[in-house]
Design an enzyme around this catalytic site. Structure first.
Site, short mmCIF file in Angstrom:
data_model
loop_
_atom_site.label_atom_id
_atom_site.label_comp_id
_atom_site.label_asym_id
_atom_site.label_seq_id
_atom_site.Cartn_x
_atom_site.Cartn_y
_atom_site.Cartn_z
N ASP A 60 94.76 9.98 81.08
CA ASP A 60 94.36 11.27 80.51
C ASP A 60 93.01 11.07 79.83
O ASP A 60 92.93 10.46 78.76
CB ASP A 60 95.42 11.77 79.52
CG ASP A 60 95.15 13.21 79.09
OD1 ASP A 60 94.01 13.68 79.28
OD2 ASP A 60 96.09 13.85 78.56
N GLU B 142 90.94 13.65 79.18
CA GLU B 142 90.68 15.00 78.66
C GLU B 142 90.18 15.94 79.77
O GLU B 142 89.23 15.63 80.49
CB GLU B 142 89.72 15.02 77.46
CG GLU B 142 89.61 16.39 76.79
CD GLU B 142 90.97 17.00 76.41
OE1 GLU B 142 91.60 17.58 77.30
OE2 GLU B 142 91.40 16.88 75.24
N ASN B 143 90.86 17.07 79.84
CA ASN B 143 90.61 18.05 80.90
C ASN B 143 90.77 17.41 82.28
O ASN B 143 90.13 17.82 83.25
CB ASN B 143 89.23 18.71 80.78
CG ASN B 143 89.12 19.46 79.47
OD1 ASN B 143 90.04 20.18 79.09
ND2 ASN B 143 88.01 19.29 78.76
N GLY C 95 95.90 15.61 74.13
CA GLY C 95 94.88 15.49 73.08
C GLY C 95 94.79 16.70 72.19
O GLY C 95 94.50 16.60 70.99
N ASP C 96 95.07 17.88 72.77
CA ASP C 96 95.01 19.14 72.01
C ASP C 96 96.39 19.55 71.52
O ASP C 96 96.63 20.72 71.25
CB ASP C 96 94.40 20.24 72.88
CG ASP C 96 95.17 20.44 74.17
OD1 ASP C 96 96.23 19.78 74.35
OD2 ASP C 96 94.73 21.24 75.01
N HIS D 60 121.85 24.70 78.78
CA HIS D 60 121.13 25.36 77.69
C HIS D 60 119.83 25.93 78.23
O HIS D 60 119.25 25.43 79.20
CB HIS D 60 120.88 24.41 76.51
CG HIS D 60 120.08 23.19 76.84
ND1 HIS D 60 118.71 23.17 76.86
CD2 HIS D 60 120.47 21.93 77.18
CE1 HIS D 60 118.29 21.95 77.18
NE2 HIS D 60 119.34 21.18 77.38
N PHE E 80 117.65 26.89 74.01
CA PHE E 80 118.60 26.29 73.05
C PHE E 80 119.90 27.07 72.90
O PHE E 80 120.73 26.73 72.07
CB PHE E 80 117.93 26.07 71.67
CG PHE E 80 116.61 25.37 71.77
CD1 PHE E 80 116.52 24.15 72.42
CD2 PHE E 80 115.46 25.94 71.26
CE1 PHE E 80 115.30 23.50 72.56
CE2 PHE E 80 114.22 25.30 71.39
CZ PHE E 80 114.15 24.07 72.04
N ASP F 176 119.30 20.32 81.93
CA ASP F 176 119.81 21.26 80.93
C ASP F 176 121.34 21.33 80.92
O ASP F 176 121.94 21.83 79.97
CB ASP F 176 119.25 22.67 81.19
CG ASP F 176 117.76 22.79 80.90
OD1 ASP F 176 117.19 21.88 80.30
OD2 ASP F 176 117.17 23.82 81.30
N HIS G 57 128.79 25.76 67.46
CA HIS G 57 129.04 27.20 67.37
C HIS G 57 128.41 27.72 66.09
O HIS G 57 128.38 27.04 65.05
CB HIS G 57 130.53 27.52 67.45
CG HIS G 57 131.36 26.97 66.34
ND1 HIS G 57 131.69 27.68 65.21
CD2 HIS G 57 131.93 25.76 66.18
CE1 HIS G 57 132.43 26.94 64.41
NE2 HIS G 57 132.60 25.76 64.97
N ASP H 236 130.58 22.24 62.68
CA ASP H 236 130.32 23.15 63.81
C ASP H 236 129.99 22.39 65.10
O ASP H 236 130.10 22.95 66.20
CB ASP H 236 129.13 24.08 63.51
CG ASP H 236 129.41 25.06 62.39
OD1 ASP H 236 130.57 25.19 61.95
OD2 ASP H 236 128.44 25.72 61.94
O1 AHR Z 1 130.58 29.94 64.36
C1 AHR Z 1 131.24 30.30 63.14
C2 AHR Z 1 130.40 30.04 61.92
O2 AHR Z 1 129.20 30.76 61.97
C3 AHR Z 1 129.94 28.63 61.71
O3 AHR Z 1 130.94 27.78 61.24
C4 AHR Z 1 128.86 28.83 60.69
O4 AHR Z 1 127.94 27.76 60.69
C5 AHR Z 1 128.23 30.15 61.10
O5 AHR Z 1 128.04 30.95 59.99
O1 AHR Z 2 117.07 24.98 75.99
C1 AHR Z 2 115.78 24.40 75.84
C2 AHR Z 2 114.90 24.65 77.04
O2 AHR Z 2 114.71 26.04 77.21
C3 AHR Z 2 115.44 24.22 78.37
O3 AHR Z 2 115.34 22.85 78.60
C4 AHR Z 2 114.60 25.02 79.32
O4 AHR Z 2 115.22 25.21 80.58
C5 AHR Z 2 114.41 26.32 78.59
O5 AHR Z 2 113.11 26.75 78.67
O1 AHR Z 3 93.58 16.12 80.10
C1 AHR Z 3 94.80 16.80 80.15
C2 AHR Z 3 95.02 17.63 78.92
O2 AHR Z 3 94.12 18.71 78.90
C3 AHR Z 3 94.80 16.98 77.59
O3 AHR Z 3 95.81 16.08 77.20
C4 AHR Z 3 94.73 18.15 76.69
O4 AHR Z 3 94.01 17.91 75.51
C5 AHR Z 3 94.08 19.23 77.55
O5 AHR Z 3 94.84 20.40 77.51
#
Ligand code: AHR
Ligand code: AHR
Ligand code: AHR
Length: 481
Positions: free
Chosen positions: A202, A204-205, A279-280, A399, A402, A418, A446, A471
């Site tokens: 890498d 840069e760019n 880098g960025d 997922h 998330f 995932d 949960h 949880d």
């Molecule tokens: O999923 C039920 C409850 O919801 C979890 O125990 C708590 O973390 C959240 O408020």
């Molecule tokens: O759940 C986190 C990420 O979200 C997954 O890896 C990706 O598929 C989605 O963009």
């Molecule tokens: O060179 C590839 C990437 O391009 C660098 O890591 C980043 O700084 C820019 O977006």
């Protein structure tokens, strides 16, 4: 002799040496890395078991028992204080508050070194480390070398899983302002032979596999589990080299003049150090780092060959990714919540939403089926598991942003990863806690009776630290249907 002893004898000493797995000087017995635990936000330091030896990971295991741990600092062993810490926002913002990047889980990348368990740095998208005030690193067109050992099976096409020299302001300041190892399948700039992943530079760019800014057939696709990567650069010369970190010698993938496009000769290196990001502060990439150094001066091939011999002799090998009550592939299971007040609830689905629902022997057959799962070998890593719906065969828990979803496999690498989860002993002492393979800081949890992959504290409401251990602990039993 350890890697930095070898570079020193070659006249190109390490000016930064980072590893969570071992000492990189035979006389080093100082700090390797710092972890912070979720239970009380205190930190501890992991050092080698003996002078010049492997990390004393038992200290981490004891400190992190029954909670989560993050790697907060990767210390520089060179004595120059070039430590790596949580990367700040730059051209791109990270996912943590104030635009900082995520820190890595301390337990996402367990391996053994000569049979002793240690941990690497598992970089999920969003994770990054940086030092924008490093001392002794190459600047301008001056010469440097570097190597790193990566997991050759952990990569993606995002920008950019890097280790090396970058901008000191976390911004893209132009061609030639970086010189870092890159590993992955990004095809926006250069490529090598086959479909990747590739080691590239890498600069840069641009990710460069050779003099041509596009394809260079001499840069091979990699399938080593442990991958030694080398990059060195000086006035109008640079090279990339690689090897199986577990056996055999280095191969030279490119050795020659600077790229045939403007801005890279002379170079304009700035001397910051990055890990896991561009880098960025581009934060879309993933990969795993075990050890790496940067040198002053252009190391000889002979010096690097001896470093590779040392890496092979350190004996990197895989180890189990799971612990706790055993899951059996092919079995049908239920997963019961353990949070007080919610213990009649089971992980279930309503359409594509994964939630918890109250289920018992008098429940309808359809509800029982919604709360029943078939254990499969992990689609993205067969050392872990996937969970297939009992009533919607071919659909798996995955997922996305998330949140857990029930969804049909599209066969993609992203889907498979995932849908891969790694159970460990329950954080609250009951059953299992189930890590997302690709985001090991995150566990199936949960929250308001809906299921997520959550971190123990973080920017989303479902990351709240209160009640996290309960949880995210599940008692696995036989299925309802
Ligand atoms: O999923 C039920 C409850 O919801 C979890 O125990 C708590 O973390 C959240 O408020
Ligand atoms: O759940 C986190 C990420 O979200 C997954 O890896 C990706 O598929 C989605 O963009
Ligand atoms: O060179 C590839 C990437 O391009 C660098 O890591 C980043 O700084 C820019 O977006």
């Amino acid at each position: 002799a350890a890697p930095c002893d070898l570079y020193a004898s070659g006249g190109t000493p390490c000016i930064a040496a980072h590893s969570t797995t071992r000492a990189l000087y035979s006389a080093y017995s100082g700090q390797l890395y710092q972890v912070k635990r979720g239970s009380d936000n205190t930190t501890t330091i992991i050092s080698p078991l003996s002078t010049g030896g492997v990390a004393n990971a038992a200290v981490q295991d004891t400190f992190c028992a029954s909670t989560t741990c993050l790697i907060t600092v990767i210390y520089d062993q060179s004595g120059r204080g070039n430590h790596l810490t949580q990367a700040p926002p730059g051209g791109f913002r990270g996912p943590e508050s104030n635009g900082y990047d995520n820190l890595a889980s301390a337990t996402g990348a367990p391996v053994t070194l000569d049979g002793k368990k240690v941990y690497g740095v598992f970089i999920s998208p969003g994770t990054g480390y940086r030092n924008n005030a490093a001392s002794g690193t190459a600047t301008g067109d001056s010469a440097e070398g570097m190597y790193a050992v990566f997991d050759g099976t952990h990569y993606n096409s995002g920008c950019c899983f890097d280790y090396g020299n970058a901008e000191t302001n976390s911004l893209d300041t132009g061609n030639g302002h970086m010189e870092a190892l890159y590993f992955g399948t990004n095809t926006a700039w250069g490529t090598g032979a086959g479909s990747g992943p590739w080691l590239m530079a890498d600069l840069e760019n641009g990710l460069f596999s050779g003099q041509n800014p596009k394809n260079n057939a001499g840069d091979p696709s990699i399938s080593f589990r442990f991958f030694t990567t080398i990059l060195k650069g000086g006035p109008n010369k640079w090279a990339i080299r690689g090897a199986n970190a577990a056996s055999g010698p280095l191969s030279t993938y490119y050795n020659g003049m600077r790229p045939s496009v403007s801005g890279y000769n002379p170079m304009h290196k700035e001397g910051a150090i990055i890990l896991g990001i561009g880098g960025d502060n581009s934060v879309s990439a993933q990969g795993t780092f075990y050890e790496g150094v940067m040198t002053s001066g252009y190391p000889t091939d002979a010096t690097e060959n001896s470093v590779q011999e040392n890496i092979v002799a350190a004996k990197y090998a895989t180890t189990s990714l799971t612990s706790g009550p055993i899951l059996t592939v092919g079995s049908s299971i239920s997963l019961r919540a353990t949070t007080p007040g919610y213990t009649t609830r089971y992980l279930a689905h309503t359409g594509s939403t994964i939630n918890t629902q109250v289920v018992d022997s008098s429940s309808s057959t359809s509800l029982k089926q919604q709360a029943s799962w078939t254990v499969r070998a992990g689609l993205g890593n067969n050392a872990c598991f996937s969970f297939e719906s009992k009533d919607t065969v071919g659909n798996y828990i995955r997922h996305s942003a998330f949140e857990l979803k029930l969804s049909a496999s599209d066969g993609s690498k992203q889907f498979k990863e995932d849908a891969t989860f790694c159970p460990q002993s329950g954080l609250n002492g009951q059953g299992n806690s189930i890590r997302a393979w690709g985001y090991p800081t995150r566990y199936i949890r949960h929250y308001s009776n809906v299921a997520y992959i959550s971190s123990n504290g973080g920017v989303h409401s479902f990351d709240q630290a209160a009640s996290f251990n309960d949880d995210s602990s599940w008692v696995i039993g036989s299925s309802f249907a």
